[in-house]
Design an enzyme around this catalytic site. Structure first.
Site, PDB file in Angstrom:
ATOM      1  N   HIS A 238      22.230  22.691   4.125  1.00  0.00           N
ATOM      2  CA  HIS A 238      20.770  22.822   4.019  1.00  0.00           C
ATOM      3  C   HIS A 238      20.096  23.298   5.313  1.00  0.00           C
ATOM      4  CE1 HIS A 238      20.993  20.470   0.293  1.00  0.00           C
ATOM      5  NE2 HIS A 238      21.696  19.566   0.940  1.00  0.00           N
TER       6      HIS A 238
HETATM    7  C1  BDR Z   1      17.998  17.353   3.771  1.00  0.00           C
HETATM    8  O1  BDR Z   1      18.130  15.943   3.889  1.00  0.00           O
HETATM    9  C2  BDR Z   1      19.209  15.643   4.730  1.00  0.00           C
HETATM   10  O2  BDR Z   1      20.226  14.972   4.033  1.00  0.00           O
HETATM   11  C3  BDR Z   1      19.735  16.943   5.294  1.00  0.00           C
HETATM   12  O3  BDR Z   1      19.959  16.817   6.695  1.00  0.00           O
HETATM   13  C4  BDR Z   1      18.677  17.933   4.982  1.00  0.00           C
HETATM   14  O4  BDR Z   1      17.738  18.056   6.014  1.00  0.00           O
HETATM   15  C5  BDR Z   1      18.545  17.811   2.442  1.00  0.00           C
HETATM   16  O5  BDR Z   1      17.858  17.200   1.398  1.00  0.00           O
END
Ligand code: BDR
Ligand code: CA
Length: 310
Positions: A238
């Site tokens: 992400h």
């Molecule tokens: C987001 O939430 C966290 O788990 C990850 O670092 C990312 O920023 C994804 O939903």
């Protein structure tokens, strides 16, 4: 010339990879990094972010910010990121670091003032630090060149059926940021879930033979178990998406939209409501929403970055 960048993170395994990636890209000059409570506690995210300096052989100033969301109880994601935020892999801090005691929002403001109109803010965490900075310094949004955010989802969430983690963790902060008037590039789950590492690529990371490759391989074991159980084909990267968008917008497809955050709903809190697929009648298009990516090339760039580190 490299563009000046500030990162706001809740390190967090994919935040760690995003920092490594930004560090290696010659088009980016990181001026500071702020840590916030999110994937893990502020104590962990502050420490984990400083540990990235050792892995990257860098000395970025790292500042601690909020230890809880604006109005809500903290939510963490140990089920993905482990108890320590880095897949329970032990990380070492740099031996000779300078520990910054200035609070995140003050440091961000000072940096934005120095680089007025130029600073790109990459936020890959709940937006608490940024909302506090905007409340304390109302002229700050106008000083930023762009805010690139990993967060939200135009369709389904990953934390509730409606909400993505970063927005769910602090919807009020997110709403304040979306309404701030600065230029916003939003990378929601729509795009970030498409940028994933395959299981065999995890082994490839290990085969690089460097500490960074081993660290990413080891720390990603926990998220891979999580993603596999959910039926995902790989491990979603992400937080690398806004970093890559900044340097390689040609790898992405994006559309202007109105984006507002649901802060009241009992089952919909943290939903990023966009008018992309509706009658498009929100008064203002306040964000460029990234929807698709050349995932293969994104992953190639991420692997290349990890390979190039010590
Ligand atoms: C987001 O939430 C966290 O788990 C990850 O670092 C990312 O920023 C994804 O939903
Ligand atoms: Ca994150």
């Amino acid at each position: 010339m490299a563009v000046p960048v500030w990162m706001d993170v809740d390190t967090g395994i994919d935040d760690a990879v995003a920092v490594m990636l930004a560090h290696t890209l010659k088009e980016i000059e990181i001026l500071g990094i702020s840590a916030v409570c999110g994937n893990t506690s502020l104590k962990n995210s502050f420490q984990n972010t400083r540990a990235m300096n050792r892995l990257c052989n860098s000395a970025y100033p790292v500042y601690a910010g909020a230890e809880k969301p604006l109005f809500r109880k903290p939510v963490h994601a140990a089920y993905v990121h482990g108890e320590n935020g880095l897949g329970d892999v032990e990380v070492k801090l740099p031996e000779d670091e300078t520990i910054r005691t200035e609070v995140a929002w003050d440091a961000l403001y000072a940096c934005a003032k120095e680089h007025e109109g130029e600073l790109r803010l990459i936020a890959t965490a709940p937006l608490t630090n940024i909302a506090i900075a905007f409340a304390k310094y109302p002229d700050l949004p106008g000083m930023l060149n762009t805010i690139l955010i990993m967060g939200g989802a135009t369709t389904e969430g990953n934390t509730t059926p409606c909400a993505e983690f970063n927005i769910y963790a602090d919807p009020e902060a997110a709403q304040a940021v979306f309404l701030c008037g600065a230029k916003i590039v939003l990378c929601p789950l729509d795009v970030t879930e498409k940028v994933y590492l395959l299981e065999e690529e995890l082994e490839e990371l290990k085969s690089f033979g460097n500490e960074a490759g081993r660290f990413v391989h080891d720390s990603l074991q926990k998220p891979w178990a999580f993603h596999k159980k959910k039926g995902h084909p790989g491990i979603q990267m992400h937080d690398s998406c806004p970093v890559l968008y900044l340097v390689h917008p040609e790898l992405f497809k994006a559309e202007e939209a109105g984006v507002y955050v649901e802060t009241k709903g009992s089952v919909t809190a943290g939903k990023t409501v966009t008018d992309l697929y509706s009658d498009k009648q929100f008064e203002k298009k306040n964000a460029l929403v990234v929807l698709d990516a050349d995932s293969k090339e994104c992953i190639r760039l991420i692997k290349e970055a990890v390979k190039s580190l010590p």
